[in-house]
Design an enzyme around this catalytic site. Structure first.
Site, PDB file in Angstrom:
ATOM      1  N   HIS A 230       0.817  -1.226   0.000  1.00 23.46           N
ATOM      2  CA  HIS A 230       0.000   0.000   0.000  1.00 23.46           C
ATOM      3  C   HIS A 230       0.849   1.273   0.000  1.00 23.46           C
ATOM      4  CE1 HIS A 230      -3.668  -2.220   0.350  1.00 23.46           C
ATOM      5  NE2 HIS A 230      -3.330  -2.754   1.507  1.00 23.46           N
TER       6      HIS A 230
ATOM      7  N   ASP B  19      -3.046 -10.617  -2.472  1.00 21.86           N
ATOM      8  CA  ASP B  19      -3.597 -10.141  -1.209  1.00 21.86           C
ATOM      9  C   ASP B  19      -5.085  -9.876  -1.374  1.00 21.86           C
ATOM     10  OD1 ASP B  19      -2.168  -8.717   1.450  1.00 21.86           O
ATOM     11  OD2 ASP B  19      -4.136  -7.887   0.965  1.00 21.86           O
TER      12      ASP B  19
ATOM     13  N   HIS C 261      -6.583  -7.344  -0.291  1.00 21.44           N
ATOM     14  CA  HIS C 261      -6.711  -5.910  -0.534  1.00 21.44           C
ATOM     15  C   HIS C 261      -5.976  -5.532  -1.822  1.00 21.44           C
ATOM     16  CE1 HIS C 261      -6.785  -6.522   3.907  1.00 21.44           C
ATOM     17  NE2 HIS C 261      -7.838  -5.722   3.813  1.00 21.44           N
TER      18      HIS C 261
ATOM     19  N   ASP D 142      -4.470 -12.928   3.225  1.00 24.49           N
ATOM     20  CA  ASP D 142      -5.717 -12.582   3.905  1.00 24.49           C
ATOM     21  C   ASP D 142      -6.953 -12.904   3.068  1.00 24.49           C
ATOM     22  OD1 ASP D 142      -4.716 -10.602   2.268  1.00 24.49           O
ATOM     23  OD2 ASP D 142      -4.655  -9.071   3.812  1.00 24.49           O
TER      24      ASP D 142
END
Length: 451
Positions: free
Chosen positions: A109, A148, A150, A237
């Site tokens: 990120h 991921d 996200h 995740d």
């Protein structure tokens, strides 16, 4: 001679956002214990290495840290990025066949400009690795596949205008999870159209849905692109027990993904089910990388009868795959950036939120549209920091493939703006010569770093 899989394990037990934060020091404790108990590191196919530190210049090659690297980057961040670089060296020198950097803090990120921590990330480990491999070894075409839950918005931001870095991210639909981005229409800038491929998936995707995406979209795209080096941003995740996501992927699903993807290097990203997921998924991925049997790695909570995918979820997966298949197949026929009146710059405004430190950044991006190279980038960034200071910076970045004209023009932009009273700092990041410059306007001081 056995072709080995290299591993670096760096749990960063002295670094955490807070004692109860999901990204905390206990996150890899159970993984470490599981590996020791199973004797995985004693296998002849696996070799463990110690990490090395990424230098401040390695970080400046990728990021603009405001105001300086030391203000945003701790030793733990430098070790995590350095671990990926060290395994990259081993792979390029043919000392190992592939590697797994089991490290924290994570990084996907973290964007090109860094005002603080967002999404648990300060610097982007994979991006630092990619820029290092291109500089040190002349690697041209690199693919990053982000697995991921996200969206890897930081990695996307850094390589959005680079035609030689293919970024593929599958993730839970941004309408249902942080950071709220990663839609199919985010496809890259001028000269790099479809070098960014986002695959937003609905909550509830199981192993079967994930592997439909792998077999029908990701693997064919990679076969077309033919990368010289493949990086897996190995977020875990998507696991069915993860507290931050709503997906249904198992350790077996991750292992088969790794076996199909065949990454040169996997770098750990997210994954916050400390006991129920990470020990099993990490172990399965490592065994898959090493070419060992992973069929016995099964989570105690796994019940096959609970993993039938909802038909509506399956239908949406197929729709997204079909949409992106069409975009990819027509990528060379499509020009999304016909600029009006022969404009020389592609421009966009980007509001960026740092959820960990509550920083609101306003960023304006200009990209030089050049027929000979990807073009240089100018970033005008403003943000209020937790220390109460307001930073307004200008950053210029020249791509490693830059033509002579863009190099000269970009340096002129840097020099001209050194006199602009609006900016606290003016930065120059010249990847074509591996040079970094920082000018403090108030003190009229200039710092230079060369690789």
């Amino acid at each position: 001679m056995i072709k080995k899989t290299g591993i670096i394990f760096f749990p960063a037990f002295d670094w955490a956002i807070s004692a109860t934060h999901p990204e905390r020091e206990e996150r890899l404790l159970y993984t470490r214990d599981q590996m020791f108990e199973e004797g995985i590191l004693d296998l002849p196919e696996i070799e463990e290495f110690s990490p090395k530190l990424a230098s401040p210049h390695d970080i400046c090659r990728t990021h603009f840290c405001v105001p300086t690297v030391s203000d945003q980057v701790l030793e733990a961040h430098r070790i995590a990025a350095g671990a990926a670089m060290h395994l990259g060296d081993k792979i390029m020198n043919q000392q190992i066949k592939n590697g797994f950097a089991l490290v924290r803090p994570p990084g996907h990120h973290a964007m090109r400009v860094v005002h603080g921590n967002r999404g648990f990330c300060n610097i982007n480990n994979e991006a630092v690795l990619v820029d290092y491999l291109r500089r040190a070894y002349g690697v041209k075409k690199i693919a990053i596949v982000d697995t991921d839950v996200h969206h890897g918005d930081g990695t996307q931001d850094i390589f959005y205008h680079d035609p030689d870095v293919l970024f593929i991210s599958f993730h839970q639909d941004g309408r249902t999870i942080y950071p709220g981005t990663g839609f199919t229409y985010e496809l890259g800038g001028p000269g790099a159209y479809a070098a960014t491929v986002n695959i937003p998936l609905p909550p509830g995707v199981t192993d079967s849905g994930l592997h439909y995406v792998m077999d029908n979209l990701i693997l064919p795209i990679l076969a077309d692109f033919q990368p010289d080096f493949l990086v897996n941003s190995a977020g875990q995740d998507n696991h069915f027990t993860d507290p931050l996501g709503q997906m249904r992927i198992t350790a077996q699903g991750y292992a088969r993904l790794t076996e199909k993807l065949k990454p040169d290097l996997a770098v750990l990203e997210g994954g916050y089910a400390i006991e129920t997921a990470l020990p099993y998924v990490n172990l399965a991925i490592l065994l898959a990388l090493a070419g060992k049997d992973y069929s016995s790695v099964v989570e105690p909570e796994y019940r096959p009868d609970r993993f039938k995918e909802n038909p509506k979820v399956t239908s949406e997966i197929h729709r997204v795959v079909e949409e992106l298949q069409e975009i990819w197949s027509n990528r060379h026929k499509t020009d999304k950036f016909m600029l009006a009146n022969g404009a020389k710059f592609y421009q966009r405004s980007k509001p960026i939120y740092y959820d960990t430190q509550f920083i609101e950044e306003k960023q304006f991006e200009k990209v030089r549209v050049c027929p000979q190279c990807p073009g240089y980038i100018i970033l005008d960034s403003q943000a209020y920091h937790p220390d109460g200071k307001r930073y307004h910076v200008l950053a210029v970045t020249i791509p490693i493939q830059a033509c002579k004209y863009c190099q000269e023009e970009a340096w002129d932009v840097y020099e001209q703006n050194k006199q602009d009273y609006r900016f606290n700092y003016i930065y120059m990041q010249d990847k074509s010569t591996d040079t970094f410059m920082m000018y403090r306007r108030e003190e009229r001081q200039e710092f230079r770093s060369d690789g």
